[in-house]
Write a protein that holds these residues in place. Sequence first.
Motif, PDB file in Angstrom:
ATOM      1  N   GLY A  87      36.323  31.971  35.936  1.00  0.00           N
ATOM      2  CA  GLY A  87      36.886  31.733  37.865  1.00  0.00           C
ATOM      3  C   GLY A  87      35.435  31.169  38.008  1.00  0.00           C
ATOM      4  O   GLY A  87      35.973  29.545  39.148  1.00  0.00           O
TER       5      GLY A  87
ATOM      6  N   LEU B  78      42.989  34.034  34.233  1.00  0.00           N
ATOM      7  CA  LEU B  78      41.943  34.992  35.207  1.00  0.00           C
ATOM      8  C   LEU B  78      42.777  35.595  35.293  1.00  0.00           C
ATOM      9  O   LEU B  78      43.818  35.899  35.879  1.00  0.00           O
ATOM     10  CB  LEU B  78      41.789  33.238  36.342  1.00  0.00           C
TER      11      LEU B  78
ATOM     12  N   THR C 261      40.577  37.051  41.161  1.00  0.00           N
ATOM     13  CA  THR C 261      40.421  35.631  40.861  1.00  0.00           C
ATOM     14  C   THR C 261      40.934  34.807  41.016  1.00  0.00           C
ATOM     15  O   THR C 261      40.958  33.679  41.912  1.00  0.00           O
ATOM     16  CB  THR C 261      39.381  35.614  39.141  1.00  0.00           C
TER      17      THR C 261
ATOM     18  N   GLU D 239      41.680  34.442  44.188  1.00  0.00           N
ATOM     19  CA  GLU D 239      40.357  33.074  45.099  1.00  0.00           C
ATOM     20  C   GLU D 239      40.911  31.658  44.709  1.00  0.00           C
ATOM     21  O   GLU D 239      40.194  30.811  46.155  1.00  0.00           O
ATOM     22  CB  GLU D 239      39.116  33.861  44.242  1.00  0.00           C
TER      23      GLU D 239
END
Length: 259
Positions: free
Chosen positions: A162, A189, A193, A196
């Motif tokens: 990430g 990921l 993550t 995000e």
Amino acid sequence: MIKEEKNTEKEPKAKSKTPIIEIKNLHKTFGKNNKILKGVNLTVNQGEDLVILGRSGSGKSVTIKCIVGLIEPDKGEIKVFDENVLNLSKSDLNEIRVRIGFLFQSGALYDSMSVRENLAFTLRKHKRDLAPEEIEAEVVEALDNVGLSDAINKMPSELSGGMQKRIGLARTLILKPEIILYDEPTTGLDTITSREISELILDIKHKRKTTSIIITHDMACAKLTADRIMVLKDGVIHAEGTYEELEKSEDEWVRSFFE
């Protein structure tokens, strides 16, 4: 700066109808018989995030690589900023490329360079008139934008997947592109993550007013980021609509992406 706030709600569908990318009748064959693109047509409007879905090998990544000249199509037309990129000289194409950020699936960091050196290398290559202190300021700002200021002296091998994606994105942002092409930004990921990264894509759009094409298999990413979705099948655009529209499609094959 981008990190100051996180707005994870999408803006209303892009109001601008000014095309910034136009692809017409794009064809690409590898070898003698491996026909990947068989007449792709698509338009991306200024300020829009377009997600392209499709099975593996359907030509999603090939399409965006044609936009920046990493792959040469067999025929078709690609207009970016109202310029037919297939007819441009090498120097003119390079000028267009500086205005287009490309986030590779792997992050594509140089293993032998620190994070600082990876970002500074990009600046020195494209903006040779910058003084060392200006380069340092740009590097710090770019890392701050992706929330990784403390990684400036780390080597890529010290970063998680990430973090590598974020650094790759910082390196893309450092040239302040108007268009960003994301190739599988959340692949490999974990769920947290991935979200995000998807939120970061939204933040960039809201703050920088960028236009993007996002290639993904991650339907959570598609739902969060897409103003509009196109689905590639058999080398052509098979379906188009919002996430909500395609989720309710009468086409069973299209609907299978959302199950």
